[in-house]
Scaffold this active site. Structure first.
Site, short mmCIF file in Angstrom:
data_model
loop_
_atom_site.label_atom_id
_atom_site.label_comp_id
_atom_site.label_asym_id
_atom_site.label_seq_id
_atom_site.Cartn_x
_atom_site.Cartn_y
_atom_site.Cartn_z
CG ASP B 9 -8.82 9.12 -5.15
OD1 ASP B 9 -7.66 8.82 -5.49
OD2 ASP B 9 -9.40 8.62 -4.17
CG MET B 10 -5.50 9.48 -10.91
SD MET B 10 -6.51 10.12 -12.26
CE MET B 10 -6.23 8.84 -13.48
CG ASP B 103 -3.28 7.88 -6.17
OD1 ASP B 103 -2.79 8.66 -5.33
OD2 ASP B 103 -3.81 6.81 -5.86
CD GLU B 104 -5.98 11.31 -2.36
OE1 GLU B 104 -6.68 11.84 -1.50
OE2 GLU B 104 -5.18 10.40 -2.11
#
Lengths: 366, 347
Positions: B9-10, B103-104
């Site tokens: 997860d960013m 982002d994940e």
């Protein structure tokens, strides 16, 4: 207006004209059925101004008159009444109908009959007759291929042709074309008109399998069908239908004969595992057998074998299974011929008698 | 039960990219979101979160909380590109990558002989070194726990939940930490006396099933730390859609057609990127009073070109009653097939 009608006959008559009634309309009166006394009969008309259906029911006319009643409510009321004598009395001054049958009483509001628009009367046109059952068969063999793509309105109907002493009906959705022809006695004119899909569908529902005559009158923009006390008038679709003669291949390099029922069943089974997105099945034609395969990734594979007699080279071709199923269902002979000219050329399904032809384009797979 | 599932997860993805690319933004509250009165926050940097700004909050509200924040519209093409670079790092370790958003993503590294914890550490390091971004990573033996782990000590977190400690980790948590439990379900669970995950794990299974059906059984299993969902790489998309909210509500057909042309082009581009075609076009409109309406049309062939999409969308638009103004319009292409097969035409 004051009348008495048998419930069952009344219901049947309403059901006939109800299909002509508009379901979505901005004109409220078009969602109604016109009732009008005529001699010792009651005439009913339903129309959406594309189609109009007219039918009669025997009635005891005590007082003549006319009214338009909402098809939904009126139709459902008569349907649910006991099979007894239905008495109906119309108050012409405020356009309401009082319906009484057994212990049931209904009052429903309608519309003034003189505001009911009807399709223009057919005055003169070319007229001919054909047996009801014959025309019903022709329709049923062709109807499925009518296009639903509204951007090509001229394909949203079946092309009715009178030429070369025959009656012909053609439909295509550009992926397949179905064609049926039959001799027509005393027929010398050349005429073509495109009948809307809805008209064809309702006609097929209302025609029965009898040898009784169906009279057809065609004008420039309308067609009239008269049969079993029913009159159906429909507008015709304007535009130029593609020339079917260019579409039906006049020769083929491969011909395979098969038992229609066996082939149809095998294809239906194979189609169970056709890729859901495109419904593709593969047909592999060998000297004396046709192998049909389907492959649905992650689900499994199907394998079917059907005996055929082949002339020409062995070949493989892929089709949308539904197209083949539709075409084979329309074949009314025991034997069917498949004609091919390579994996990317149109395939032809022909009935043994040659009256029926369906041309189907194959699927190109990557 | 091996530790094969990794959730990446960013951290404050869009905002971090902007801070990375523009040193002036470093250490400042950066808020990415739609411009205009109707926009919402899509990402807030950690500095902005200090002010109570969070995702999905209306921009107007964010501006009240954090007036000194730097508000950016965001460059989605850039974010998509960076997301692709991150995925490229994942693919060095496994094919089994299931992106959840830009982002994940979940990774299943069972096919890689390397130790999964080492892989997870390498991924974190490479994202930092090659892309100058930080990720929070969770490693566990199923998707639920891996995701829970990545959320544990954000930003730049790294957490392993092993089978031995799973119960110890999740039991004390509030029930809203279970996958799929939103505010409504959480409330109902609490009414039934389930406050902590341990209450569910030790609770009456048949009561849960009676109350929530199949989901009740799933909650019971999740509470034991069991989750059987597989990491599935995306197959064909089910549909491709694009919609737009107008700056000014309108009922002008000409204006609407203009929007449809643009949307058709975007949908067509996405279809061609993904190499797919579709059979069904759906037109969605939202009226000024937020009433929604959709109309769809399915055709025999498959389409993917802008002209074809627009042609159908325009027919559908004709069926829409414009008695009220419209605030949003959208087009979706569905009934998707791979472009490889082609039904040939007669005419």
């Amino acid at each position: 207006m004051k009348i008495e009608v048998n419930q069952k006959e009344f219901h049947q008559c309403i059901n006939t004209v109800r299909k002509g009634v508009s379901t979505k309309t901005t004109l409220p009166i078009l969602s109604g059925i016109l009732l009008k006394t005529e001699g010792d009969q009651l005439k009913l008309i339903g129309t959406d101004l594309e189609i109009g259906i007219e039918s009669f029911v025997d009635a005891n006319i005590i007082e003549s008159g006319e009214i338009v009643l909402p098809a939904n409510y009126f139709g459902n009321i008569i349907k649910e009444l006991p099979n007894d004598m239905v008495r109906m009395e119309v108050n012409q001054s405020n356009n309401t109908a009082f319906i009484k049958c057994g212990h049931s009483k209904f009052n429903i509001n309608g519309f003034a009959a003189d505001e009911f628009p009807t399709l223009p009367e057919i005055e003169s046109g070319y007229s001919f007759s054909i047996a009801q059952s014959k025309f019903k068969d022709i329709i049923n063999q062709v109807e499925f291929a009518i296009s639903q793509d509204e951007s090509k309105p001229f394909l949203n109907g079946g092309l009715l042709l009178l030429e070369e002493g025959e009656i012909k009906l053609v439909a295509t959705d550009t992926y397949r074309l179905s064609y049926c022809h039959s001799p027509l006695e005393d027929q010398e004119v050349k005429l073509e008109s495109i009948i809307p899909a809805k008209t064809i569908k309702e006609l097929s529902r209302l025609l029965d399998h009898s040898e009784e005559e169906l009279e057809i009158i065609i004008t420039d923009n309308q067609i009239l069908f008269s049969f079993s006390g029913i009159i159906m008038i429909s507008r015709l679709i304007e535009g130029q239908f593609p020339n079917y003669k260019y579409v039906i291949p006049n020769k083929s390099s491969i011909q395979a004969k098969a038992d229609k029922e066996n082939l149809l069943r095998a294809i239906k089974r194979a189609a169970l595992l056709a890729r859901q997105d495109a419904n593709i099945i593969k047909l592999n034609f060998a000297q004396d057998e046709l192998v049909i395969t389907a492959n649905a990734p992650e689900v499994g594979q199907a394998f079917e074998r059907v005996g055929i007699s082949l002339s020409g080279d062995e070949t493989e071709i892929a089709f949308n299974a539904n197209y083949l199923i539709d075409a084979l269902k329309a074949v009314d002979n025991e034997e069917v011929t498949l004609e091919l000219s390579g994996p990317l050329a149109p395939g032809v399904v022909k009935s043994q008698s040659g009256d029926y032809i369906c041309v189907i384009m194959p699927v190109r797979s990557a | 039960m091996e530790l094969n599932i990794i959730h990446v997860d960013m951290d404050a993805f869009y905002a971090s990219i902007e801070q990375r690319d523009n040193p002036k933004l470093k250490g400042k509250p950066v808020i990415i979101g739609g411009r205009g009165k109707r926009g919402v926050v899509s990402t807030a940097s950690y500095e902005a979160r200090e002010y109570g700004v969070y995702s999905a909050m209306p921009i107007v509200k964010a501006r009240q909380l954090c007036p000194q924040g730097i508000y950016l519209q965001g460059d989605h093409l850039k974010y998509r590109e960076v997301s692709g670079q991150i995925r490229e790092i994942f693919y060095r370790y496994t094919e089994l990558v299931e992106p959840l958003a830009l982002d994940e993503a979940y990774l299943d590294v069972k096919g890689n002989h390397k130790n999964s914890i080492r892989i997870a550490k390498e991924i974190k390091r490479k994202i930092k070194k090659e892309l100058k971004l930080t990720a929070s990573i969770g490693v566990s033996y199923n998707k639920y726990l891996a995701k829970l782990a990545s959320d544990f000590n954000k930003p730049s977190g790294f957490k392993i939940i092993s089978p031995f400690e799973a119960k110890e980790v999740i039991f004390p948590l509030d029930v809203n930490n279970l996958w799929g439990v939103g505010p409504k379900t959480a409330q109902r669970l609490k009414e039934l006396g389930f406050y902590k995950i341990s209450d569910i794990a030790k609770g009456d299974r048949s009561l849960l099933i009676r109350e929530f059906g199949k989901r009740g059984y799933q909650l019971y299993k999740l509470a034991q730390g069991e989750d059987y969902r597989k990491v599935t790489p995306p197959g064909l998309p089910k549909s491709l859609g694009k919609e737009t909210t107008f700056r000014y509500d309108t009922r002008d057909k000409g204006v609407l057609r203009g929007y449809l042309k643009d949307l058709s082009k975007e949908v067509a581009n996405r279809a061609s990127n993904k190499n797919v075609k579709g059979k069904t076009i759906t037109l969605k409109v939202k009226y000024e009073n937020f009433e929604e309406l959709s109309k769809s049309r399915t055709i025999e062939g498959n389409i993917s070109k802008q002209e074809d999409i627009y042609r159908l969308a325009e027919i559908l638009l004709e069926e829409v009653v414009l008695d009220k103004k419209i605030r949003l319009i959208g087009i979706t292409l569905s009934n998707i097939t791979e472009d490889g097969v082609e039904q040939l035409k007669l005419l």
